[in-house]
Design an enzyme around this catalytic site. Structure first.
Site, PDB file in Angstrom:
ATOM      1  N   CYS A   1      86.392  52.636  87.266  1.00 16.84           N
ATOM      2  CA  CYS A   1      85.116  52.196  88.127  1.00 16.84           C
ATOM      3  C   CYS A   1      84.065  52.140  87.379  1.00 16.84           C
ATOM      4  O   CYS A   1      83.713  52.715  86.251  1.00 16.84           O
ATOM      5  CB  CYS A   1      84.956  53.509  89.095  1.00 16.84           C
ATOM      6  SG  CYS A   1      83.575  53.138  90.148  1.00 16.84           S
TER       7      CYS A   1
ATOM      8  N   SER B   1      81.101  53.635  87.591  1.00 18.32           N
ATOM      9  CA  SER B   1      80.471  54.684  87.498  1.00 18.32           C
ATOM     10  C   SER B   1      80.831  55.451  86.339  1.00 18.32           C
ATOM     11  O   SER B   1      80.063  56.215  85.548  1.00 18.32           O
ATOM     12  CB  SER B   1      80.802  55.706  88.587  1.00 18.32           C
ATOM     13  OG  SER B   1      80.382  55.167  89.941  1.00 18.32           O
TER      14      SER B   1
ATOM     15  N   HIS C   1      79.055  54.098  83.311  1.00 21.20           N
ATOM     16  CA  HIS C   1      77.746  54.693  82.968  1.00 21.20           C
ATOM     17  C   HIS C   1      77.654  55.687  82.314  1.00 21.20           C
ATOM     18  O   HIS C   1      76.849  55.825  81.315  1.00 21.20           O
ATOM     19  CB  HIS C   1      77.104  54.826  84.640  1.00 21.20           C
ATOM     20  CG  HIS C   1      76.368  53.628  85.254  1.00 21.20           C
ATOM     21  ND1 HIS C   1      75.600  52.824  84.706  1.00 21.20           N
ATOM     22  CD2 HIS C   1      76.983  53.360  86.471  1.00 21.20           C
ATOM     23  CE1 HIS C   1      75.145  52.035  85.680  1.00 21.20           C
ATOM     24  NE2 HIS C   1      75.864  51.913  86.814  1.00 21.20           N
TER      25      HIS C   1
ATOM     26  N   HIS D   1      87.525  59.289  88.610  1.00 16.87           N
ATOM     27  CA  HIS D   1      87.279  59.765  89.643  1.00 16.87           C
ATOM     28  C   HIS D   1      87.730  59.109  90.995  1.00 16.87           C
ATOM     29  O   HIS D   1      87.747  59.574  92.081  1.00 16.87           O
ATOM     30  CB  HIS D   1      85.833  59.838  90.105  1.00 16.87           C
ATOM     31  CG  HIS D   1      85.102  58.482  90.228  1.00 16.87           C
ATOM     32  ND1 HIS D   1      84.883  57.686  89.061  1.00 16.87           N
ATOM     33  CD2 HIS D   1      84.535  57.890  91.365  1.00 16.87           C
ATOM     34  CE1 HIS D   1      84.336  56.634  89.456  1.00 16.87           C
ATOM     35  NE2 HIS D   1      83.999  56.579  90.706  1.00 16.87           N
TER      36      HIS D   1
ATOM     37  N   CYS E   1      87.313  55.393  96.444  1.00 20.21           N
ATOM     38  CA  CYS E   1      85.995  55.134  95.859  1.00 20.21           C
ATOM     39  C   CYS E   1      85.517  53.798  96.247  1.00 20.21           C
ATOM     40  O   CYS E   1      84.932  53.637  97.206  1.00 20.21           O
ATOM     41  CB  CYS E   1      85.671  55.285  93.967  1.00 20.21           C
ATOM     42  SG  CYS E   1      84.033  55.084  93.740  1.00 20.21           S
TER      43      CYS E   1
END
Length: 373
Positions: A45, A47, A50, A66, A172
């Protein structure tokens, strides 16, 4: 189950650029109210990117990932709703279950959540290395690992007919996109919509819009290939982004979309979003930008036009309610989620997966653990 076991995991130390190390760590047995899940699939993902690109900061070393789906392998004391062998999707926003927001049906707005700090509800971690030094599961999941330990309420039972790779994304990207449409924007049949960004989350938004009966559904991206994929997912139009985007959207919708979604997390495109909706429309910010970035929005025009700006945290999901709904829609053929997965890789290929993401080459990559013992 007592003691700890050794597992292979993708770990970010922060001292080797954006590279993850595949290491062996110790994972403690589940404590009271917790379960151990054998991970069968984990999504890659934005995220996570990042974090490993230094745009977000978390406790280190971090076990990354996650988006997870797998099979319950052990249960701690006090667990009554799950049993060994259950197929589950893991929720990364692990609300406290007790504050006013949680008891009011808004767990995404929990004021006591610890999972954002990579902590389990008791403020600890179940991870450590052979010398006893602690490691931290990203968003209290650490999905890029053969096994994980999470609170029982964060492991949502799912119909075993749902493939693990699809199930992981429901945790997610798919869940967030679905929730942004159903819970945040509350799109109804016949409304027009525009989605900026045709990556994994954007494609999930498009699929949910099609399910909701929105029309037209306009996908916006800088990649012709992704726009073609967006049309297969349900978009009626595909536009290359640019400074004149608002004018082109207005032409297709007769004055602006009823709902617009930003699924990238870029300040430039987030600032464009209010200009894509008609007076009285809703602009939903789904993509997450780097820390500390601010938006410039014309407040007077916003008020004059009566537009609504919505921040979408985890799509406003109630995982125990929404994950099974998404899974049921998938099994009924209403959400073609298999099409969102562009590549399946092994854990050892995780760095290449993030490199491909940075180049914008894939919709969604999933790590599969078919041979996990």
């Amino acid at each position: 189950m007592t003691g700890s076991i050794e597992v292979r995991a993708a770990v970010y130390h922060g001292d080797n650029g954006d590279r993850l190390a595949i290491e062996r760590l110790q994972l403690d047995a589940p404590a009271h109210g917790e379960v151990m899940v054998r991970v069968r699939a984990a999504g890659v993902c934005g995220s996570d990117r990042h974090v490993i690109d230094g745009e977000w900061h978390v406790p280190l070393p971090a076990v990354m990932g996650h988006e997870a789906a797998g099979v319950v392998e052990a249960v701690g004391a006090g667990v009554r709703e799950l049993a060994v062998g259950d197929h589950v999707i893991v929720a990364w926003h692990q609300a406290c279950q007790r504050c006013a927001e949680c008891t009011g049906g808004k767990p995404w707005a929990c004021t006591r959540v610890l999972s954002n700090d990579s902590l389990l509800p008791d403020g600890t971690t179940r991870w450590h290395d052979a010398a006893g030094a602690e490691a931290w599961p990203y968003l209290a999941v650490g999905a890029m690992s053969e096994r994980i330990v999470v609170p029982d309420f964060a492991a949502i039972r799912v119909d075993p007919r749902v493939p693990f790779d699809v199930a992981s994304l429901i945790g997610c990207s798919v869940g967030t996109g679905y929730g942004a449409v159903v819970n945040n924007a509350r799109v109804v049949a016949g409304e027009s919509a525009v989605v900026v960004g045709a990556g994994g989350v954007g494609m999930s938004i498009i699929s949910a819009l099609r399910l909701a009966g929105a029309t037209p559904i306009i996908a916006v991206d800088v990649s012709e290939a992704k726009l073609a994929e967006a049309k297969r997912a349900g978009a009626t139009h595909g536009l290359i982004g640019g400074d004149d985007l608002a004018e082109r959207v207005a032409e297709l919708t007769g004055g602006g979309a009823d709902a617009a979604f930003e699924a990238i997390g870029r300040v430039a495109t987030m600032e464009q979003l209010p200009g894509l909706i008609r007076p009285g429309g809703r602009a939903v910010f789904v993509g997450l930008p780097p820390e500390g970035q601010e938006l410039r929005i014309d407040g007077l025009q916003l008020a004059y036009d009566g537009k609504t700006l919505i921040g979408s945290n985890y799509g406003g999901l109630v995982p125990a309610r929404d994950f099974p709904r998404v899974a049921a829609a998938y099994l009924a053929g209403e959400l073609p989620l298999d099409e969102l997965i562009s590549t399946r890789v092994s854990l050892d290929e995780v760095n290449e997966a993030f490199d491909a993401m940075r180049r914008g080459e894939r919709t969604r990559t999933v790590i599969v653990f078919e041979d996990a013992a």
